[in-house]
Design a protein around this motif. Sequence first.
Motif, PDB file in Angstrom:
ATOM      1  N   ASN A  29       0.838  -1.157   0.038  1.00  0.00           N
ATOM      2  CA  ASN A  29       0.067  -0.059  -0.020  1.00  0.00           C
ATOM      3  C   ASN A  29       0.647   1.277  -0.075  1.00  0.00           C
ATOM      4  O   ASN A  29       0.557   2.257  -0.694  1.00  0.00           O
ATOM      5  CB  ASN A  29      -1.001   0.048   1.270  1.00  0.00           C
ATOM      6  N   LEU A  33       0.990   4.279  -2.970  1.00  0.00           N
ATOM      7  CA  LEU A  33       0.846   5.670  -2.579  1.00  0.00           C
ATOM      8  C   LEU A  33       1.971   6.281  -2.867  1.00  0.00           C
ATOM      9  O   LEU A  33       1.813   7.512  -3.219  1.00  0.00           O
ATOM     10  CB  LEU A  33       0.588   5.772  -0.848  1.00  0.00           C
ATOM     11  N   LEU A  54       0.050   6.476   6.200  1.00  0.00           N
ATOM     12  CA  LEU A  54      -0.543   5.115   6.446  1.00  0.00           C
ATOM     13  C   LEU A  54      -0.883   5.010   8.001  1.00  0.00           C
ATOM     14  O   LEU A  54      -1.728   4.605   8.507  1.00  0.00           O
ATOM     15  CB  LEU A  54      -0.227   4.074   5.876  1.00  0.00           C
ATOM     16  N   ASN A  59      -2.976   2.493   9.555  1.00  0.00           N
ATOM     17  CA  ASN A  59      -2.923   1.609   8.307  1.00  0.00           C
ATOM     18  C   ASN A  59      -3.952   0.955   7.808  1.00  0.00           C
ATOM     19  O   ASN A  59      -4.178   0.143   7.232  1.00  0.00           O
ATOM     20  CB  ASN A  59      -2.015   0.325   8.606  1.00  0.00           C
ATOM     21  N   ASP A  60      -4.941   1.973   7.841  1.00  0.00           N
ATOM     22  CA  ASP A  60      -6.503   1.652   7.470  1.00  0.00           C
ATOM     23  C   ASP A  60      -6.920   2.430   6.266  1.00  0.00           C
ATOM     24  O   ASP A  60      -7.127   3.527   6.194  1.00  0.00           O
ATOM     25  CB  ASP A  60      -7.360   1.906   8.787  1.00  0.00           C
ATOM     26  N   LEU A  61      -6.691   1.759   5.101  1.00  0.00           N
ATOM     27  CA  LEU A  61      -7.225   2.395   3.688  1.00  0.00           C
ATOM     28  C   LEU A  61      -8.547   2.625   3.847  1.00  0.00           C
ATOM     29  O   LEU A  61      -9.011   3.779   3.023  1.00  0.00           O
ATOM     30  CB  LEU A  61      -6.863   1.524   2.730  1.00  0.00           C
ATOM     31  N   GLN A  62      -9.498   2.030   4.421  1.00  0.00           N
ATOM     32  CA  GLN A  62     -10.858   2.561   4.500  1.00  0.00           C
ATOM     33  C   GLN A  62     -10.956   3.664   5.252  1.00  0.00           C
ATOM     34  O   GLN A  62     -11.767   4.504   4.739  1.00  0.00           O
ATOM     35  CB  GLN A  62     -11.616   1.359   4.974  1.00  0.00           C
ATOM     36  N   LEU A  64      -8.450   6.174   5.359  1.00  0.00           N
ATOM     37  CA  LEU A  64      -7.947   7.070   4.608  1.00  0.00           C
ATOM     38  C   LEU A  64      -9.132   7.570   3.552  1.00  0.00           C
ATOM     39  O   LEU A  64      -9.181   8.579   3.119  1.00  0.00           O
ATOM     40  CB  LEU A  64      -6.646   6.562   3.998  1.00  0.00           C
ATOM     41  N   GLY A  65      -9.724   6.650   2.832  1.00  0.00           N
ATOM     42  CA  GLY A  65     -10.821   6.780   1.976  1.00  0.00           C
ATOM     43  C   GLY A  65     -11.895   7.744   2.275  1.00  0.00           C
ATOM     44  O   GLY A  65     -12.555   8.223   1.501  1.00  0.00           O
ATOM     45  N   LEU A  92      -8.343   7.744  -4.336  1.00  0.00           N
ATOM     46  CA  LEU A  92      -9.259   6.864  -3.737  1.00  0.00           C
ATOM     47  C   LEU A  92     -10.638   6.793  -3.966  1.00  0.00           C
ATOM     48  O   LEU A  92     -11.247   5.798  -3.887  1.00  0.00           O
ATOM     49  CB  LEU A  92      -9.251   7.255  -2.053  1.00  0.00           C
TER      50      LEU A  92
END
Length: 229
Positions: A29, A33, A54, A59-62, A64-65, A92
Amino acid sequence: MPNSSIKNWAVDDRPREKLLLKGYHALSNAELLAILINNGTKDKSAVDVAKALLISVSNDLQKLGKLSVKEILKLKVKGIGEAKAITIAAALELGQRRDVAEKKLDIVIRSRDIAEYLKAQLQYKKHEVFAVVYLNRANKIKHSEIVSEGGMAGTVADPRIIVRKALENDATSIILCHNHPSGSLKPSRTDEELTRRINEAAAYFDIKVLDHIIVSEYGYYSFADEGLL
């Protein structure tokens, strides 16, 4: 100190080249990025900046989105300015739209299918929204829309508006859906009472409520599957 731009890295360490050689699945990830970020700071590479970003969202992409450009900037990650925050937010958002497009369907056969489609649409909302899907006798989707928006704690959907829209779209059945920004999938008493009221109002016009689906980033809850409809 040497320039930290990606183009000055050793070939094996360049995310772009790695993607071309091995495919995007081979990249972490942070490396993906880093391609968006392009260059780092005087002290950190683009990958280091990506890792810091992150870490700031666990470290949670959701997570961040869900952030807007302003919210990304508020994280105060060194190396992430407005231009890079815009690039990240746009990328995203494209990913989320792709997810919605992939799960789009015309005919509802199983609650799981419509649940996954609605989850893709609503799971990233930071406030609660109430959506309705309107179907004909063949369970083909004629129309769908968000009929109510609220705050973090809840939203209020008007049964009269929902039934009126069903009549306007010549729908014979409807599927209700709302999201829980908290992540919980357990229906509240308010959810159950609202479902009952909408079901009763729709029944007067021979409109069937097929399901009420609650979605969050962790999955979905189907009233029909749980025997509550």
